[in-house]
Design an enzyme around this catalytic site. Structure first.
Site, PDB file in Angstrom:
ATOM      1  N   ASP A 123       7.746  15.125 -42.817  1.00  0.00           N
ATOM      2  CA  ASP A 123       8.079  13.893 -43.455  1.00  0.00           C
ATOM      3  C   ASP A 123       7.985  13.915 -45.220  1.00  0.00           C
ATOM      4  OD1 ASP A 123       8.297  10.896 -43.331  1.00  0.00           O
ATOM      5  OD2 ASP A 123       6.490  10.939 -44.272  1.00  0.00           O
TER       6      ASP A 123
ATOM      7  N   GLU B 132      12.518  16.740 -44.292  1.00  0.00           N
ATOM      8  CA  GLU B 132      13.283  15.357 -44.550  1.00  0.00           C
ATOM      9  C   GLU B 132      13.323  15.729 -46.050  1.00  0.00           C
ATOM     10  OE1 GLU B 132      12.663  10.804 -43.928  1.00  0.00           O
ATOM     11  OE2 GLU B 132      10.920  11.706 -44.637  1.00  0.00           O
TER      12      GLU B 132
END
Length: 741
Positions: A380, A416
């Site tokens: 993330d 990401e």
């Protein structure tokens, strides 16, 4: 003055709160133990005495107490007197697996310099392998006086109330599993199909899973859950965060909870709320059994991990772990050291340049691979991890350590590739070891099917593996993880049913969630009884899924998109732990949604059968033989190859020819890879279009394999067309034709 008011703040806070800290319980003696490994490790000492070694890095601390809790919650303290290279450690005889524990760390309270030590706060061991209890956020768990009248200086006023009764405890776990009976699938990247799912949301309403197992790791391991994944054909599940996480104060005040889990507080512990078997270490074994069950079915397990920030938020956040162990050592601080550098939008950012922070992250990653059996990670806001002192740096310590690590460099790594800080958007910039979520693919496909692209240049790049982003430094087409939806945003059904977000249930005035949805509701906002609109929506879903599964790169599906799952227009359901987020398995009983599932399964099977759809190298676009046939060619509706002018002209139709004769590489036996050739025709226009099928050398005739204008699985059995035929492509549809003969 505010600064003077906060001086002596420990005494002042106690007076304001009307209570003083209780006298400490009696201390328990500890042997010296060892500084490695970090965390709590049960073992038998050289004298045959069983116990647990505790080791905690707390660089600037003045003292560390280990706190042990019995079944009634009574606390006993152990002073860790040994200090080796900033690690406090000790061996405590008689401490066995299942023992609950935490730490109290002594040091200065000086928020102006970033020092926030407060021994009144019980802290979770960053290396705890299991956590017992849930995180509520009463005032006692804050290191400062949360409700101080002058909020602009509240973080400087120390709160001396004991937090131990209000926080979860770490649990000593004995781990002797060698995984000798496990067989990892080791699916090559190019052959992968990823399925993003939430452990609870996927299993909570599944009628085939026993009620007591729903919402848990054991539920996901149940044959009924595994059977759906196998029949669909996916090769990997990407689990939304399963590290122990906490709920934010602003959600608890609105009687909501953090559902997604992007608020980590324990990087070694499986989230206890997803365990059916217990939370005193049993969650560890249950998670492992889930991984084994998925591996036995040929499915890899990828974890969505959140190492960029923690649940302790900013200066006004709670003191749960790292903030009280060494705030300055673990977090990036601003020049005004009271404040946190926030590249994540969540209040804080871990200071990954620091060796001990880097060690925490890499130790955690290796643990999940070697001892918990997982096969990869999706990071993330990975750009926040790649920052050196300020800017994103692809030579950063984090990326360098991963690249040389003998364990981590062999597993699947997905970035990401952005954060919310300056210069944080890094799509296409990560080094060759990494794959990336490709949001440019998402945006292009969404825009094409709502007929919002000015031309088809962007679409051509995205369909063929995004060579403009990834064809450098040895990267391959599978560097692109292609997705149209993810947990964050509309579901696929909502993408064709809503143009505006409807997040009122989140309690934030519909201000949360993106406004850039690139969605088209097909003529009506939300659910409708208009059968024409409903049929068009189902067709658009078939178009989107077919596009995704025919594109070069690694496709990622979101759990339930193949069933027509809806979140009722909520594009930020992070706090909806209810039917808004859970999969409605009853959709499979509806013939329309059942047909969508069957088409998805059929397309995935088609992808698995045909290597031309999952290439390991980029297309060259050049003729390899005298007949002029190329591995990739693009056609207009006239049946002619596209010119430079065609790429820049407005268009709703694109023909893509994939040659199965020119696939680079060899199979496991060293033989040339040969496959069928295909022509895909994508048409996003409002009306039908005539399309001339290219003649030799491309083909003599074509067989229709998929036609998304047809409701029933997109099938058109037995339909063949000679090359040169002018066929009619229905409005808003995809035709996939196999070169016959």
């Amino acid at each position: 003055m505010a600064g003077h008011q906060a001086t002596g703040n420990g005494r002042q806070a106690a007076a304001v709160n009307g209570t003083r800290r209780a006298a400490p319980p009696p201390a328990v003696p500890a042997r010296p133990g060892a500084p490695t490994p970090l965390g709590a490790r049960f073992r038998v000492g050289p004298d045959g005495v069983a116990g647990t070694n505790f080791a905690l890095w707390a660089g600037g601390a003045e003292g560390v107490e280990l706190c042990l809790f019995d079944e009634a919650g009574k606390e006993s303290r152990v002073r860790l007197a040994e200090l080796t290279h900033e690690i406090w450690h000790g061996f405590v005889p008689g401490v066995l697996p299942g023992q609950r524990y935490g730490y109290r760390v002594q040091g200065r309270w000086d928020p102006w310099t970033g020092a926030r030590w407060n021994p009144a706060k019980l802290l979770l061991d960053p290396y705890a392998r299991a956590v017992d209890g849930d995180f509520g956020l009463p005032p006692e768990v804050y290191g400062h006086v949360r409700d101080w009248p002058q909020q602009h200086v509240a973080d400087t006023v120390r709160d001396d109330r004991d937090s131990a009764p209000f926080v979860p405890k770490g649990v000593v776990v004995h781990d002797d599993d060698d995984w000798s009976d496990d067989r990892r699938p080791k699916t090559p990247w190019a052959d992968s199909v990823i399925y993003e799912l939430h452990v609870k949301g996927f299993t909570q309403l599944h009628p085939g899973i026993p009620e007591e197992l729903r919402g848990t790791y054991a539920g996901l391991a149940h044959p009924a859950a595994v059977e759906h994944l196998v029949s669909l054909g996916v090769t990997a599940v990407e689990l939304l965060p399963v590290h122990q996480f906490a709920h934010e104060d602003h959600l608890l005040r609105r009687s909501l909870r953090n559902y997604w889990g992007y608020n980590s507080v324990g990087y070694f512990a499986p989230h206890a709320a997803y365990a059916a078997s217990g939370t005193r270490g049993q969650q560890v074994g249950e998670f492992k059994r889930m991984v084994r069950a998925l591996h036995a079915a040929g499915i890899e397990v990828i974890l969505d991990v959140v190492y960029n920030h923690t649940a302790e938020a900013g200066e006004l956040g709670p003191t749960l772990s790292l903030k009280g162990i060494d705030n300055r050592g673990y977090y990036r601080l601003q020049d005004d050291a009271r404040r946190y550098a926030d590249y994540t939008g969540c209040g804080n950012t871990l200071h990954v340049v620091q060796p001990h922070v880097l060690r925490l992250i890499t130790d955690s990653l290796r643990y999940w691979v070697t001892e918990m059996g997982v096969d990869g990670f999706r990071f993330d806001l990975a750009a926040a991890l790649a920052r050196s002192m300020h800017d994103v740096d692809m030579l950063s310590p984090f990326l360098a350590v991963i690249a040389q690590d003998p364990v981590l460099r062999r597993v699947k790594l997905i970035a990401e590739p952005w954060d919310v800080g300056s210069g944080g958007y890094q799509v296409g910039a990560f080094p060759p070891l990494w794959t990336e979520w490709n949001d440019r693919y998402r945006n292009a496909v969404r825009d094409f099917w709502r007929h919002a692209l000015p031309d088809v240049r962007e679409m051509g790049y995205r369909l063929s593996g995004s060579s403009d982003l990834y064809a450098w430094g040895g990267r391959r087409p599978y560097a692109s993880v292609n997705f149209i939806t993810a947990h964050d945003g509309f579901t696929l059904r909502d993408l064709v049913s809503y143009e505006r977000k409807h997040n009122e249930a989140n309690g934030e005035g519909n201000r949360d969630g993106t406004d850039d949805n690139r969605a088209w509701n097909c003529g009506a906002e939300g659910e409708t009884d208009d059968e024409g609109v409903r049929a068009l929506r189902r067709r658009q879903l078939r178009n989107l899924l077919t596009t995704l599964l025919l594109s070069t790169g690694v496709p990622m599906l979101v759990a339930g998109d193949e069933l027509g799952r809806t979140q009722r227009g909520n594009n930020n359901a992070y706090c909806q732990d209810n039917e808004i987020s859970w999969l409605d398995w009853g959709l499979l009983e509806d013939p329309g949604w059942r047909a969508l599932y069957e088409l998805t399964s059929r397309l995935i099977a088609l992808r698995h059968r045909h290597p031309v759809l999952r290439r390991r190298a980029f297309f060259s676009g050049r003729a390899q033989t005298a007949d002029g046939l190329r591995d990739l060619a693009w056609f207009t509706s006239r049946g002619t190859e596209m010119t430079e002018q065609d790429w820049y002209a407005p268009a709703a139709t694109l023909g893509m020819y994939l040659s199965g004769r020119d696939i680079p590489g060899r199979d496991e036996r060293g033989e040339q890879i040969l496959d069928d050739s295909f022509l895909a025709v994508l048409h996003a226009g409002e009306g039908p279009v005539s399309f001339v099928l290219p003649g030799p050398p491309w083909a003599e005739r074509y067989e229709v394999v998929v036609d998304t204008s047809l409701e029933e699985q997109g099938r058109a059995p037995g339909v063949e067309h000679p090359a040169g035929t002018e066929i009619t492509v229905p409005e808003r549809s995809v035709l996939l034709l196999r070169v016959a003969g």
